[in-house]
Design an enzyme around this catalytic site. Structure first.
Site, PDB file in Angstrom:
ATOM      1  N   GLY A 140      -6.416   2.566  -9.428  1.00 54.09           N
ATOM      2  CA  GLY A 140      -5.324   3.369  -9.959  1.00 54.09           C
ATOM      3  C   GLY A 140      -4.275   2.527 -10.648  1.00 54.09           C
ATOM      4  O   GLY A 140      -3.898   2.790 -11.763  1.00 54.09           O
TER       5      GLY A 140
ATOM      6  N   GLY B 296      -8.294   1.545  -2.928  1.00 56.55           N
ATOM      7  CA  GLY B 296      -9.019   0.292  -2.887  1.00 56.55           C
ATOM      8  C   GLY B 296      -8.255  -0.830  -2.237  1.00 56.55           C
ATOM      9  O   GLY B 296      -8.741  -1.957  -2.129  1.00 56.55           O
ATOM     10  N   THR B 297      -7.048  -0.540  -1.767  1.00 62.23           N
ATOM     11  CA  THR B 297      -6.204  -1.572  -1.172  1.00 62.23           C
ATOM     12  C   THR B 297      -6.583  -1.901   0.268  1.00 62.23           C
ATOM     13  O   THR B 297      -6.202  -2.946   0.777  1.00 62.23           O
ATOM     14  CB  THR B 297      -4.735  -1.136  -1.214  1.00 62.23           C
ATOM     15  OG1 THR B 297      -4.631   0.160  -0.625  1.00 62.23           O
ATOM     16  CG2 THR B 297      -4.241  -1.044  -2.649  1.00 62.23           C
TER      17      THR B 297
ATOM     18  N   ILE C 187       1.362  -9.199   8.527  1.00 64.05           N
ATOM     19  CA  ILE C 187       0.134  -8.983   7.764  1.00 64.05           C
ATOM     20  C   ILE C 187      -0.893  -8.340   8.691  1.00 64.05           C
ATOM     21  O   ILE C 187      -1.344  -8.956   9.655  1.00 64.05           O
ATOM     22  CB  ILE C 187      -0.398 -10.303   7.183  1.00 64.05           C
ATOM     23  CG1 ILE C 187       0.661 -10.959   6.285  1.00 64.05           C
ATOM     24  CG2 ILE C 187      -1.691 -10.069   6.421  1.00 64.05           C
ATOM     25  CD1 ILE C 187       1.073 -10.125   5.090  1.00 64.05           C
ATOM     26  N   LEU C 188      -1.236  -7.100   8.401  1.00 61.48           N
ATOM     27  CA  LEU C 188      -2.155  -6.369   9.283  1.00 61.48           C
ATOM     28  C   LEU C 188      -3.586  -6.868   9.170  1.00 61.48           C
ATOM     29  O   LEU C 188      -4.358  -6.777  10.133  1.00 61.48           O
ATOM     30  CB  LEU C 188      -2.107  -4.867   8.956  1.00 61.48           C
ATOM     31  CG  LEU C 188      -0.767  -4.176   9.175  1.00 61.48           C
ATOM     32  CD1 LEU C 188      -0.865  -2.695   8.823  1.00 61.48           C
ATOM     33  CD2 LEU C 188      -0.290  -4.347  10.617  1.00 61.48           C
TER      34      LEU C 188
ATOM     35  N   GLY D 122       1.016  -4.903  -2.217  1.00 66.88           N
ATOM     36  CA  GLY D 122       0.206  -4.421  -3.327  1.00 66.88           C
ATOM     37  C   GLY D 122       0.688  -4.875  -4.689  1.00 66.88           C
ATOM     38  O   GLY D 122      -0.111  -5.109  -5.591  1.00 66.88           O
ATOM     39  N   GLU D 123       2.000  -5.001  -4.875  1.00 72.49           N
ATOM     40  CA  GLU D 123       2.538  -5.316  -6.194  1.00 72.49           C
ATOM     41  C   GLU D 123       3.023  -6.750  -6.347  1.00 72.49           C
ATOM     42  O   GLU D 123       2.988  -7.324  -7.437  1.00 72.49           O
ATOM     43  CB  GLU D 123       3.692  -4.366  -6.518  1.00 72.49           C
ATOM     44  CG  GLU D 123       3.303  -3.220  -7.382  1.00 72.49           C
ATOM     45  CD  GLU D 123       3.403  -1.879  -6.678  1.00 72.49           C
ATOM     46  OE1 GLU D 123       3.314  -0.861  -7.361  1.00 72.49           O
ATOM     47  OE2 GLU D 123       3.567  -1.839  -5.454  1.00 72.49           O
TER      48      GLU D 123
END
Length: 734
Positions: free
Chosen positions: A234, A462-463, A626-627, A700-701
């Site tokens: 996306g 997709g993350t 951080i998971l 993500g960014e």
């Protein structure tokens, strides 16, 4: 009796739980779904950028083989407007004769097969009354929109700060329009059953699609179901409800058949948004020892005629550095172009390029190491509010990154480093991404067999949301990940926000945390009803859960299993909901911190041919807790590749005479390929963030931010040539 603590699940590099479905081709994307009696739709698009339709001849299309219907503004139903939201929906299509951009939909054709629909769409004949389009950012006729979001900022006295500065940088920077190019072509499949509508869609925000379609078609929101369990990428393109989604529902209602509409690649360039172009001016003032006295950052970006895109680029300068005098201003210019929209790291990607390039220029002007200049102006607290950060490890990012990269080996002077015929350059950028979190709800159920089902109406682009939420749920419930199923992508589940803004992990994670806590209390209420229960009188803080068994803290022998409690009360399952709401900074007594990072880049430049190659990238990121380090690293790597694209390749080229996008294919729109991407070194530092109970920030960014500036700064170090626009081309380097 001693016990062995179960290893923590959170943070482990667990493989994707959806991986097997994806690699075997079994994951159901929207263009994989078929329904009995399904028809297909295709769009006809405008071939001018501004004007009105004066003639429409649909006869040739209607008489083509297999055609079921042709809808235009002359026979389309009148639709309502979409709901007000953070990302406003474009107006419903086919409602009038106006043309606002090249590629705007002027008709939709429905036929038995996709080939028939596309062939017939090419037979729709359109006549126009042309108007001169607005296509240039500097066109004085174009409307300017001044800060509709309240993001402009000012404190201190910038003019005085510049006047007392020993060094002043005053430079202009430009960034090109980029187009989100997810691999999966956006597809919508719509099916009506009376006033009930089911939609399979390529969306990052299923709940918004539901609300929008319900409003536009005047049906109850409860009767609209949107399914998006898998999305083929996306990068922000799926954050709005685009006209093709509405057209699919419109066509299905007219033909009384399920209708699938899949965009072709050229239609993706005009139909699902793009990153706006910017022209920015940055002025920095500093003392001889490198202390900033003033920052002034102004940005002008492109905007479609009816668009409402929130992209304040200059605001990056309000939080990046400690400075007593700061002014930022954003404006947008309305043009006859397709809708501008969020693309990975919106605003920050463009604004950071200008600010961090200017900081590099200031460092050379002062004769300072660019890293040292950034450290001397480190913002220990939020520069405007003075509140302490909820967490910030940017200093550690710089230190660890410099060590891993070998920054100390950098020659101070431009063009001072070579390897054979190549000029070698080192560049860096400090990066941040704003904090964002939306309201969210999740539901968790534990069944009589000891398994759990957790769900929310969000999606995974997709993350790795499926995986990290499975891990987090398992950790909170005291179960192995294999006994937890995470469901998403269905508006029949509790409502959740968009997958975007690097805010979903925090919003959803906090909702899952709240739901698991509520379920634990529900189990304790059941167990506590029996005075003989070893859990009688216990609150949630008095117990822990290990291997599906609730027991008193420090007393593993005093407890009961989920299955035992359910069986004792004749229940097959027990469920609980949890909500997450972002806190106000003033109430929390701290400034919410998004992720931070430092990017170190080595480039090689061939001075004879103007070739530019990225040789190394070191990224050190403060992403809070951080998971799943494996998936987080993948996000940074993907963002880094996108940043290389922004810096060196990607540019959506619009023909200034017609408004037509001239490179609307992946054969003409350049993106980085494997040969353009070196080995990428990624390290995470920092601690769990204090602003939310899970401690995450979202990554993500942040992986894209800073790459353009770091590459441009490295090019200057290699060549002595300052490039103030991206993408950097061979022409710039010759």
């Amino acid at each position: 009796m001693t016990t062995v603590e179960r290893p923590r699940i959170v943070g482990a590099g667990t493989d994707r739980v959806d991986g097997p479905l994806k690699v075997t081709g079994a994951a159901p994307y929207s263009n994989d779904v078929s329904l009995p009696g399904m028809a297909h739709a295709a769009v006809a698009r405008a071939t001018i950028a501004s004007g009105r339709i004066t003639r429409l001849d649909t006869g040739p299309a209607e008489s083509a083989p297999g055609v079921l219907a042709v809808l235009t503004h002359l026979n389309a139903p009148r639709l309502g407007s979409g709901p007000e939201s953070l990302l406003r929906t474009p107006p419903p299509p086919l409602q009038d004769d106006r043309i606002l951009y090249y590629g705007q939909y002027v008709a939709v054709v429905v036929a038995d097969t996709p080939e028939q629909a596309r062939a017939a769409a090419r037979r729709v004949e359109v006549g126009y009354e042309r108007a001169e389009p607005l296509l240039d950012l500097d066109d004085p006729r174009a409307e300017r929109v001044a800060d509709p979001w309240g993001s402009d900022a000012s404190w201190g006295d910038v003019a005085a700060g510049l006047a007392r500065a020993d060094a002043v940088v005053d430079a202009s920077y430009t960034t090109a329009e980029n187009t989100n190019n997810p691999l999966g072509l956006f597809t919508t499949l719509a099916a009506w059953d009376g006033d009930a509508l089911t939609v399979h869609d390529s969306t990052q925000w299923p709940v918004l699609v539901r609300a929008t379609l319900a409003r536009m078609f005047g049906v109850p929101e409860a009767g609209v179901r949107v399914l998006a369990p898998y999305v083929g990428g996306g990068f922000g393109a799926g954050l709005r409800v685009w006209p093709h989604v509405v057209l699919a529902a419109m066509a299905a209602r007219r033909t009384r058949r399920p209708v699938r509409l899949e965009l072709a690649r050229p239609e993706m360039f005009t139909g699902i948004g793009h990153r706006p172009a910017t022209a920015q001016r940055v002025r920095l003032g500093a003392t001889r020892d490198g202390r900033l006295t003033a920052i002034e950052h102004e940005s002008v970006s492109t905007l479609s005629i009816e668009g409402d895109n929130i992209e304040p680029c200059a605001s990056v300068s309000t939080t990046a550095y400690a400075c007593p005098n700061v002014s930022t201003r954003d404006q947008q210019v309305r043009l006859n172009i397709p809708w501008t929209n969020s693309m990975r790291a919106p605003g920050e990607a463009q604004g950071n390029f200008a600010l961090e390039s200017a900081m590099d220029e200031l460092a050379y002007m002062l004769g300072l190491d660019p890293l040292e200049l950034r450290l001397r102006n480190y913002a220990e607290v939020h520069p405007r509010s003075g509140l302490p950060w909820s967490s910030k490890a940017l200093r550690e990012c710089y230190e660890v990154g410099a060590d891993r990269f070998g920054w100390a080996r950098r020659g101070a002077e431009p063009s001072s480093m070579r390897e054979g015929d190549w000029l070698v350059g080192y560049g860096l950028a400090g990066v941040s991404y704003f904090w964002y979190q939306a309201p969210c709800r999740a539901r968790v159920t534990v069944r009589g067999d000891g398994t759990a089902y957790v769900r929310s109406a969000v999606t995974d682009i997709g993350t790795g949301t499926y995986t990290v939420m499975t891990q987090l749920s398992a950790e909170l419930l005291g179960l192995e990940p294999g006994r937890v199923t995470f469901g998403l992508g269905d508006t029949g589940m509790p409502p959740g926000p968009q997958a975007g803004g690097s805010g979903l992990t925090a919003a959803l994670g906090n909702a899952v945390h709240a739901a698991c806590r509520a379920l634990l209390r529900a189990f304790l209420d059941l167990a506590g009803a029996d005075p003989a229960s070893p859990l009688a009188g216990c609150g949630a803080d008095d117990v822990t859960v290990t291997d599906g068994r609730i027991h008193r803290v420090g007393e593993p022998g005093r407890g009961e299993s989920y299955t035992g409690i359910l069986a004792a009360h004749g229940l097959e399952e027990l469920s609980a909901d949890g909500d997450s709401e972002p806190r106000r900074a003033e109430e929390a007594g701290m400034a919410p911190a998004g992720p931070f990072g430092a990017r170190f880049v080595e480039v090689r430049v061939d001075p004879e041919l103007g070739r530019l190659r990225v040789a190394r990238v070191v990224s050190v990121i403060d992403g809070g807790l951080i998971l799943n380090e494996k998936l987080a690293r993948s996000q940074i790597i993907g963002g880094t590749v996108g940043g290389i694209g922004m810096a060196m390749f990607e540019e959506t080229v619009t023909d200034r005479g017609t408004g037509r996008i001239a490179n609307a294919t992946l054969g003409d729109y350049l993106v980085p390929v494997n040969a353009d991407v070196p080995d990428l070194d990624v390290t995470f530092v920092g601690v769990p963030d204090a602003y939310n109970p899970v401690g995450v920030k979202g990554v993500g960014e942040i992986g894209l931010v800073g790459m353009a500036a770091a590459i441009a700064n490295a090019v200057f170090h290699a060549t002595g040539r300052r490039i103030r626009s991206v993408p950097i081309t061979i022409d710039d380097l010759l």
